[in-house]
Design a protein around this motif. Structure first.
Motif, PDB file in Angstrom:
ATOM      1  N   ASP A  76      -8.876  76.727  45.307  1.00  0.00           N
ATOM      2  CA  ASP A  76      -8.793  77.562  44.404  1.00  0.00           C
ATOM      3  C   ASP A  76      -7.197  77.925  44.267  1.00  0.00           C
ATOM      4  O   ASP A  76      -6.692  78.176  42.967  1.00  0.00           O
ATOM      5  N   ALA A  77      -6.369  77.853  45.330  1.00  0.00           N
ATOM      6  CA  ALA A  77      -4.816  78.074  45.095  1.00  0.00           C
ATOM      7  C   ALA A  77      -4.256  76.968  44.059  1.00  0.00           C
ATOM      8  O   ALA A  77      -3.534  77.334  43.082  1.00  0.00           O
ATOM      9  N   ASP A  78      -4.830  75.734  44.125  1.00  0.00           N
ATOM     10  CA  ASP A  78      -4.232  74.712  43.288  1.00  0.00           C
ATOM     11  C   ASP A  78      -4.681  75.036  41.750  1.00  0.00           C
ATOM     12  O   ASP A  78      -3.572  75.015  40.913  1.00  0.00           O
ATOM     13  N   GLU A  79      -5.879  75.334  41.644  1.00  0.00           N
ATOM     14  CA  GLU A  79      -6.281  75.765  40.358  1.00  0.00           C
ATOM     15  C   GLU A  79      -5.524  76.975  39.857  1.00  0.00           C
ATOM     16  O   GLU A  79      -5.060  76.819  38.445  1.00  0.00           O
ATOM     17  N   THR A  80      -5.372  77.891  40.652  1.00  0.00           N
ATOM     18  CA  THR A  80      -4.574  79.133  40.127  1.00  0.00           C
ATOM     19  C   THR A  80      -3.141  78.623  39.792  1.00  0.00           C
ATOM     20  O   THR A  80      -2.455  79.162  38.676  1.00  0.00           O
ATOM     21  N   ASN A  81      -2.395  77.883  40.440  1.00  0.00           N
ATOM     22  CA  ASN A  81      -1.089  77.388  40.189  1.00  0.00           C
ATOM     23  C   ASN A  81      -1.285  76.392  38.789  1.00  0.00           C
ATOM     24  O   ASN A  81      -0.240  76.510  38.013  1.00  0.00           O
ATOM     25  N   ALA A  82      -2.222  75.574  38.862  1.00  0.00           N
ATOM     26  CA  ALA A  82      -2.323  74.770  37.631  1.00  0.00           C
ATOM     27  C   ALA A  82      -2.675  75.677  36.348  1.00  0.00           C
ATOM     28  O   ALA A  82      -2.114  75.287  35.227  1.00  0.00           O
ATOM     29  N   LEU A  83      -3.392  76.810  36.525  1.00  0.00           N
ATOM     30  CA  LEU A  83      -3.657  77.589  35.322  1.00  0.00           C
ATOM     31  C   LEU A  83      -2.515  78.510  34.887  1.00  0.00           C
ATOM     32  O   LEU A  83      -2.792  79.218  33.880  1.00  0.00           O
ATOM     33  N   ALA A  84      -1.793  79.054  35.923  1.00  0.00           N
ATOM     34  CA  ALA A  84      -0.747  79.934  35.727  1.00  0.00           C
ATOM     35  C   ALA A  84       0.168  79.772  34.479  1.00  0.00           C
ATOM     36  O   ALA A  84       0.353  80.842  33.712  1.00  0.00           O
ATOM     37  N   PRO A  85       0.503  78.883  34.087  1.00  0.00           N
ATOM     38  CA  PRO A  85       1.465  78.758  32.975  1.00  0.00           C
ATOM     39  C   PRO A  85       0.546  78.944  31.562  1.00  0.00           C
ATOM     40  O   PRO A  85       0.779  79.779  30.768  1.00  0.00           O
ATOM     41  N   ALA A  86      -0.649  78.411  31.755  1.00  0.00           N
ATOM     42  CA  ALA A  86      -1.552  78.792  30.183  1.00  0.00           C
ATOM     43  C   ALA A  86      -1.961  80.224  30.372  1.00  0.00           C
ATOM     44  O   ALA A  86      -2.063  80.949  29.441  1.00  0.00           O
ATOM     45  N   THR A  87      -2.121  80.833  31.733  1.00  0.00           N
ATOM     46  CA  THR A  87      -2.501  82.129  31.867  1.00  0.00           C
ATOM     47  C   THR A  87      -1.319  83.114  31.262  1.00  0.00           C
ATOM     48  O   THR A  87      -1.784  83.943  30.453  1.00  0.00           O
TER      49      THR A  87
END
Length: 118
Positions: free
Chosen positions: A39-50
């Motif tokens: 979950d943390a990795d996914e959040t970090n990966a999606l942070a720029p797009a978000t």
């Protein structure tokens, strides 16, 4: 999250044991830890797009507000133009009536119609 083949296999094994209801408390904690890491990795990966989407949404909201304000002003202008046109028509009608009244007066006084000069 980049896992080695061993870590991926361990995760898969824990998921299978979970599906069968066979997880021990220690395995549950291990699986929960792996899921939290995912979950943390996914959040970090999606942070720029978000963040880009959030900025785009804010920009669109500002543009929408600006367009709404312009639309409101254009509506006001159009309504004022309609009132101006109605006033002009009423004024023209009054002028025509006055002109007709004067033409009748001229006819009464002179005995013939006024011939407009060209």
């Amino acid at each position: 999250m980049r896992w080695s083949n061993t870590e991926a296999a361990r995760f898969q094994a824990l998921r299978e044991r979970e599906a069968r209801g066979e997880l021990s408390p220690a395995e549950r904690a291990e699986l929960d830890s792996l899921l939290a890491a995912l979950d943390a990795d996914e959040t970090n990966a999606l942070a720029p797009a978000t963040q880009r989407l959030r900025a785009d949404a804010e920009a669109m909201a500002k543009e929408t507000a600006s367009l709404d304000a312009k639309a409101h002003e254009l509506l006001r202008i159009a309504e004022e133009e309609e009132r101006l046109l109605a006033d002009a028509r009423a004024t023209l009608e009054r002028l025509r009536q006055r002109s007709a009244a004067l033409a009748e007066d001229y006819l009464r006084v002179m005995g013939h119609e006024l011939v407009p000069s060209h």
